[in-house]
Scaffold this motif. Structure first.
Motif, PDB file in Angstrom:
ATOM      1  N   ARG A  19       0.847  -1.194   0.000  1.00 12.28           N
ATOM      2  CA  ARG A  19       0.000   0.000   0.000  1.00 12.28           C
ATOM      3  C   ARG A  19       0.881   1.242   0.000  1.00 12.28           C
ATOM      4  O   ARG A  19       1.918   1.281   0.667  1.00 12.28           O
ATOM      5  CB  ARG A  19      -0.901  -0.001   1.231  1.00 12.28           C
ATOM      6  N   ARG A  57      -7.244   1.084  -6.545  1.00 13.13           N
ATOM      7  CA  ARG A  57      -7.576   1.920  -5.389  1.00 13.13           C
ATOM      8  C   ARG A  57      -8.887   1.423  -4.794  1.00 13.13           C
ATOM      9  O   ARG A  57      -9.836   1.119  -5.517  1.00 13.13           O
ATOM     10  CB  ARG A  57      -7.715   3.381  -5.796  1.00 13.13           C
ATOM     11  N   SER A 100      -5.643   4.983  -0.636  1.00  8.53           N
ATOM     12  CA  SER A 100      -4.279   4.577  -0.963  1.00  8.53           C
ATOM     13  C   SER A 100      -4.263   3.694  -2.207  1.00  8.53           C
ATOM     14  O   SER A 100      -5.259   3.034  -2.542  1.00  8.53           O
ATOM     15  CB  SER A 100      -3.669   3.807   0.213  1.00  8.53           C
ATOM     16  N   LEU A 101      -3.125   3.683  -2.877  1.00 10.00           N
ATOM     17  CA  LEU A 101      -2.927   2.816  -4.033  1.00 10.00           C
ATOM     18  C   LEU A 101      -2.399   1.474  -3.529  1.00 10.00           C
ATOM     19  O   LEU A 101      -1.463   1.423  -2.736  1.00 10.00           O
ATOM     20  CB  LEU A 101      -1.914   3.454  -4.991  1.00 10.00           C
TER      21      LEU A 101
END
Length: 238
Positions: free
Chosen positions: A171, A199, A205-206
């Motif tokens: 993350r 996402r 967050s990615l």
């Protein structure tokens, strides 16, 4: 039809994908088709030549309104014909509602059908060469059919049970723009891995995922990505 209209959510597809991944298989595609013979036949004919195995689900089982079996037969260029063994199972299952020789529900693709018997299944699974027709209409039934299929596989070996996939998820708060080029480079450096990102929400967050058969390669790819950014840019998700 309910799936195409959005009246119900497809729960069987994601569950089946997870089950296949658990035995090391990669799912190439999931398709939703109309409940008519030509649509089923066209999709099966296309997929059976491109894939090791095709699983069909979402039909309503051996009922007059389900055209799955007829579609599979057309895809293989064979006719459907009464199957005495399958008819006997149906007779025990639906008793006096079964109409003997006139029971159209007991017609199966001629010359290519193998019935997969298991004591926990009310009727056998239908296998036509590399096409398996699942009759499950809910998760509980799918779990039962899958468990039986795996047990049968261990004794007959018609499905290859290969090594399960290993995965790792990182993350980060980095943007898509910042990670795009490094991820593209990683894809070239680790062609044996599936590397992707998503996402959980638009401003969340990615999450970057690494999946493959070799744990060392997965770890190496994740470490290679970490080295491209400042320390602490990524947190591992358990």
């Amino acid at each position: 039809m309910d799936l195409r209209f959005g009246s119900i959510a497809d729960q069987l597809g994601p569950s089946l994908c997870r089950k296949l991944c658990s035995i090391g298989w990669t799912v190439s595609q999931i398709a939703v088709v109309r409940n008519d013979v030509d649509s089923v036949a066209e999709e099966v004919e296309r997929r059976k030549s491109e894939n090791d195995m095709v699983f069909i689900y979402g039909g309503v089982g051996p009922l007059h309104s389900d055209v799955t079996v007829a579609g599979v037969a057309k895809a293989f260029g064979v006719r459907v014909a009464p199957d005495e063994e399958f008819e006997e199972y149906l007779r025990h299952l639906i008793s006096d509602k079964c109409t003997g020789d006139r029971n159209e529900m007991a017609q199966l693709p001629e010359g290519i059908t193998e019935l997969l018997h298991h004591e926990k299944l009310p009727v056998p699974l239908i296998k036509c060469q590399n096409v398996i027709i699942l009759s499950a209409t809910n998760i509980i039934e799918l779990d039962r059919e899958w468990d039986c299929l795996i047990e049968l596989t261990r004794s007959s070996g018609f499905l290859a049970l290969v090594g399960a996939f290993v995965s790792k998820h990182l993350r980060t708060t980095l943007s898509d723009v910042e990670t795009a080029q490094p991820l593209s480079k990683l894809g070239l450096d680790f062609p044996d891995l599936s590397i992707g990102c998503y996402r959980e929400s638009r401003y969340g967050s990615l999450v970057i995922s690494f999946r493959g058969k070799d744990e060392a390669r997965v770890e190496a790819a994740a470490e290679a990505l970490r080295k491209k950014f400042h320390p602490g840019a990524f947190n591992e998700i358990n």
